[in-house]
Design an enzyme around this catalytic site. Structure first.
Site, PDB file in Angstrom:
ATOM      1  N   GLY A  84       8.060  11.444  -0.140  1.00  0.00           N
ATOM      2  CA  GLY A  84       7.981   9.219   0.050  1.00  0.00           C
ATOM      3  C   GLY A  84       7.434  10.077   1.185  1.00  0.00           C
ATOM      4  O   GLY A  84       6.940  10.661   1.832  1.00  0.00           O
ATOM      5  N   GLY A  86       5.719  10.610   4.207  1.00  0.00           N
ATOM      6  CA  GLY A  86       5.911  10.426   5.568  1.00  0.00           C
ATOM      7  C   GLY A  86       4.775  10.662   6.649  1.00  0.00           C
ATOM      8  O   GLY A  86       5.270  10.170   7.770  1.00  0.00           O
ATOM      9  N   ARG A  87       3.953   9.943   6.745  1.00  0.00           N
ATOM     10  CA  ARG A  87       2.647   9.732   7.707  1.00  0.00           C
ATOM     11  C   ARG A  87       2.389   8.575   6.682  1.00  0.00           C
ATOM     12  O   ARG A  87       1.352   8.450   7.686  1.00  0.00           O
ATOM     13  CB  ARG A  87       1.973  10.837   7.419  1.00  0.00           C
ATOM     14  CG  ARG A  87       1.060  11.881   6.485  1.00  0.00           C
ATOM     15  CD  ARG A  87       0.789  12.552   6.508  1.00  0.00           C
ATOM     16  NE  ARG A  87       0.210  13.631   6.154  1.00  0.00           N
ATOM     17  CZ  ARG A  87      -0.577  13.743   6.394  1.00  0.00           C
ATOM     18  NH1 ARG A  87      -1.339  14.863   7.393  1.00  0.00           N
ATOM     19  NH2 ARG A  87      -1.474  14.966   5.543  1.00  0.00           N
ATOM     20  N   LYS A 107      -2.465   6.475   5.624  1.00  0.00           N
ATOM     21  CA  LYS A 107      -2.350   8.088   6.383  1.00  0.00           C
ATOM     22  C   LYS A 107      -2.496   8.297   7.565  1.00  0.00           C
ATOM     23  O   LYS A 107      -3.820   7.838   8.304  1.00  0.00           O
ATOM     24  CB  LYS A 107      -3.390   9.445   4.983  1.00  0.00           C
ATOM     25  CG  LYS A 107      -2.906  10.706   5.759  1.00  0.00           C
ATOM     26  CD  LYS A 107      -3.932  11.657   4.565  1.00  0.00           C
ATOM     27  CE  LYS A 107      -3.252  13.239   3.754  1.00  0.00           C
ATOM     28  NZ  LYS A 107      -3.635  13.453   2.846  1.00  0.00           N
ATOM     29  N   ASP A 119       5.255  14.807  11.922  1.00  0.00           N
ATOM     30  CA  ASP A 119       4.817  13.962  13.151  1.00  0.00           C
ATOM     31  C   ASP A 119       3.729  12.518  13.216  1.00  0.00           C
ATOM     32  O   ASP A 119       3.760  11.834  13.100  1.00  0.00           O
ATOM     33  CB  ASP A 119       3.614  15.276  13.839  1.00  0.00           C
ATOM     34  CG  ASP A 119       2.555  15.268  13.419  1.00  0.00           C
ATOM     35  OD1 ASP A 119       2.408  14.565  12.536  1.00  0.00           O
ATOM     36  OD2 ASP A 119       1.691  15.192  14.256  1.00  0.00           O
ATOM     37  N   GLY A 120       4.019  12.178  11.363  1.00  0.00           N
ATOM     38  CA  GLY A 120       3.219  11.328  10.880  1.00  0.00           C
ATOM     39  C   GLY A 120       2.298  10.786  10.892  1.00  0.00           C
ATOM     40  O   GLY A 120       1.576   9.615  10.687  1.00  0.00           O
ATOM     41  N   ARG A 180       2.769   7.244  -8.303  1.00  0.00           N
ATOM     42  CA  ARG A 180       2.665   8.623  -8.804  1.00  0.00           C
ATOM     43  C   ARG A 180       3.983   9.182  -9.831  1.00  0.00           C
ATOM     44  O   ARG A 180       4.380   8.428 -10.286  1.00  0.00           O
ATOM     45  CB  ARG A 180       3.164   9.124  -7.754  1.00  0.00           C
ATOM     46  CG  ARG A 180       2.994   8.783  -6.113  1.00  0.00           C
ATOM     47  CD  ARG A 180       3.400   9.500  -4.907  1.00  0.00           C
ATOM     48  NE  ARG A 180       3.122   8.469  -3.836  1.00  0.00           N
ATOM     49  CZ  ARG A 180       1.814   8.844  -2.757  1.00  0.00           C
ATOM     50  NH1 ARG A 180       1.410  10.201  -3.272  1.00  0.00           N
ATOM     51  NH2 ARG A 180       1.496   8.028  -1.594  1.00  0.00           N
ATOM     52  N   ASP A 251       3.289  14.668  -7.088  1.00  0.00           N
ATOM     53  CA  ASP A 251       3.252  13.014  -6.223  1.00  0.00           C
ATOM     54  C   ASP A 251       1.520  13.222  -5.956  1.00  0.00           C
ATOM     55  O   ASP A 251       1.931  12.280  -5.576  1.00  0.00           O
ATOM     56  CB  ASP A 251       4.654  13.689  -4.943  1.00  0.00           C
ATOM     57  CG  ASP A 251       3.484  14.704  -3.987  1.00  0.00           C
ATOM     58  OD1 ASP A 251       3.552  16.178  -4.433  1.00  0.00           O
ATOM     59  OD2 ASP A 251       3.126  14.638  -2.437  1.00  0.00           O
TER      60      ASP A 251
END
Ligand code: AMP
Ligand code: MG
Length: 476
Positions: A84, A86-87, A107, A119-120, A180, A251
């Site tokens: 998913g 994440g950042r 991003k 940490d994203g 995706r 993905d």
């Protein structure tokens, strides 16, 4: 939001609203003026650029809050149901001047439900690398996501693959959908068959209208065929451009056949099927020469995810176009990058590619220099004779390759008059080039070398003068 956006058809089961990070400082480092023009965003001045692409203030009549997308995927062959955004997130959806729907996705915009231990964030160097590679791919006629804005965000990050602490940034990119293969895999895994059908509807409606059919199972097969075609075309373009994506996880495959999520990317210095881009790809699973196979493997995973909607035999038919699309694209794009017309007889053209790439591998000729020297074939003989690697072209081993090149008709040879082809060197992006562009930024915040490289790449784009057909597909 006053009017509805495509993503609203599927947001309830594919996305979650999230908050962007609150960054300490915002400094604009890159703005894609050309694509701002294409998407009607060219009126934005710097304060608005920072506010929309650094603080993510919603665009007018667009998403009121960013959406993190849910997906799964095979990473290095292993299924991961914990993926998913994440950042990153979907910030907005917007139509370009051709009416294509483009996602503005991020991003490095902060942590989400899917960040796991991360940490994203994105490093500034990572952002700069993506801008360079995506511009290079676009200039060389490869279907790719486009970097839109890069904003430095004033934090210190720690990474294994960069001297740390290192600077932070947030990148926004344009992508013709962020659906995706892994978006389908997740719904199949969770047995959400109705949602899977709605995702097929969404993809057909907004991205592959040619796949439409009143029968759901036929529509699904048609969509798979369209995605197989688009993926084959994309990978043929990669192979002709010497591009190594680096992380061909499911993905990181988009349904529109747009190149994206190529963090560890490399361009080949010389032809080498075993060249591997990512330091963490120890088995070389995604090495250059395996990319066509790996694209087929990813499509098979997509086909498996579609099994609740169509039978296995029909889906196998939907995978069929891949190989031919790949072969045709590899032949067409190699010729296009050499400024040559194929002879049109598949056997002769395939034989030419075999001889050409075998010579490239054996001679260890510079990949970008060779394409540059021989652009428009026989018209370039004097240029090739003055090349830094002219000695290679005088060796006997080159004779049959040269004959095949000069037997082919140059395509629009007037392009050779462009300043770009008057130079001695192509706008290459080898790893040493990238490191040397980064050094002055890291040492004294001097961006002039990077800008000069982007200008050279832009010259290349103008010199190739790709023609586009609907869907923004580049033609030689
Ligand atoms: P990628 O390799 O960029 O395709 O990312 C694979 C997965 O890891 C995705 O779910 C990303 O969102 C997540 N990810 C990668 N880097 C970070 C990070 N620094 N913080 C949070 N999530 C991350
Ligand atoms: Mg990814």
């Amino acid at each position: 939001m006053t009017h509805s956006l495509p993503i609203q058809d599927i947001a309830s089961f594919i996305a979650d609203p999230v908050e962007p990070a609150d960054f300490p400082t915002l400094t604009l480092r890159y703005w894609n003026a050309r694509w701002a023009e294409e998407t009607g965003l060219s009126d934005l001045q710097e304060p608005d650029q920072l506010s929309h692409f650094g603080r993510f203030a919603p665009l007018a009549n667009n998403l009121p809050q960013p959406l993190a997308l849910r997906y799964h995927g095979h990473q290095f062959g292993v299924y991961n149901p914990q993926l998913g955004d994440g950042r990153g997130f979907l910030f907005a959806q917007i139509q370009d001047t051709e009416g294509r729907w483009l996602d503005l996705g991020t991003k490095g915009s902060g942590q989400t439900h899917w960040s796991r231990q991360g940490d994203g964030r994105l490093t500034l160097k990572g952002g700069a690398r993506e801008i360079l590679a995506a511009n290079y791919l676009e200039a060389h006629g490869v279907n790719t996501s486009k970097p839109f804005a890069l904003i430095e965000t004033g934090e210190s990050l720690h990474r294994n693959d960069e001297p740390s602490p290192t600077r932070s940034a947030v990148l926004t990119r344009l992508s013709h959908s962020h659906i995706r293969f892994g978006s389908f895999q997740r719904l199949a895994y969770l047995e959400q068959t109705e949602d899977l059908a709605r995702l097929v509807d969404y993809c057909v409606c907004y991205f592959h209208p040619e796949a439409d059919d009143p029968d759901m199972s036929q529509k699904t097969v048609n969509l798979l065929a369209a995605i197989s075609n688009a993926t084959g075309r994309m990978i043929g373009q990669w192979m002709a451009t010497g591009f190594v994506h680096g992380v061909m996880n499911t993905d990181n495959f988009n349904i529109t056949g747009e190149t994206f999520d190529f963090g560890p990317w490399r361009f080949l210095p010389v032809s080498d099927p075993n060249f591997t881009a990512a330091y963490f790809d120890q088995q070389g699973l995604y090495r250059f020469g395996r990319q066509p196979l790996q694209g087929g493997w990813a499509l098979q995973q997509l086909a498996s995810a579609l099994l609740p909607l169509a039978d296995a035999e029909s889906l196998a038919g939907g995978l069929k176009p891949y190989e031919q699309a790949y072969q045709q694209s590899f032949i067409a794009h190699t010729h296009a990058l050499l400024g040559l017309e194929p002879l049109g007889d598949a056997n002769s053209d395939t034989e030419f590619l075999q001889a050409f790439y075998a010579w490239m591998t054996n001679s260890e000729a510079s990949w970008p220099q060779t394409f540059f020297d021989w652009f428009c074939g026989r018209e370039s003989e004097p240029r090739a004779a003055a090349s830094p690697q002219a000695n290679l072209y005088r060796q006997d081993a080159f004779t049959p390759v040269r004959e095949a090149i000069i037997a082919r008709k140059p395509t629009r040879p007037e392009r050779l008059a462009h300043t770009y082809f008057q130079g001695v060197h192509p706008a290459s992006l080898l790893v040493d080039d990238v490191e040397s562009l980064w050094a002055p930024i890291a040492e004294r915040d001097d961006w002039s070398d990077l800008q000069a490289k982007l200008d050279h790449i832009e010259q290349a784009r103008q010199a190739f003068a790709w023609r586009t057909e609907p869907g923004n597909i580049r033609l030689p």
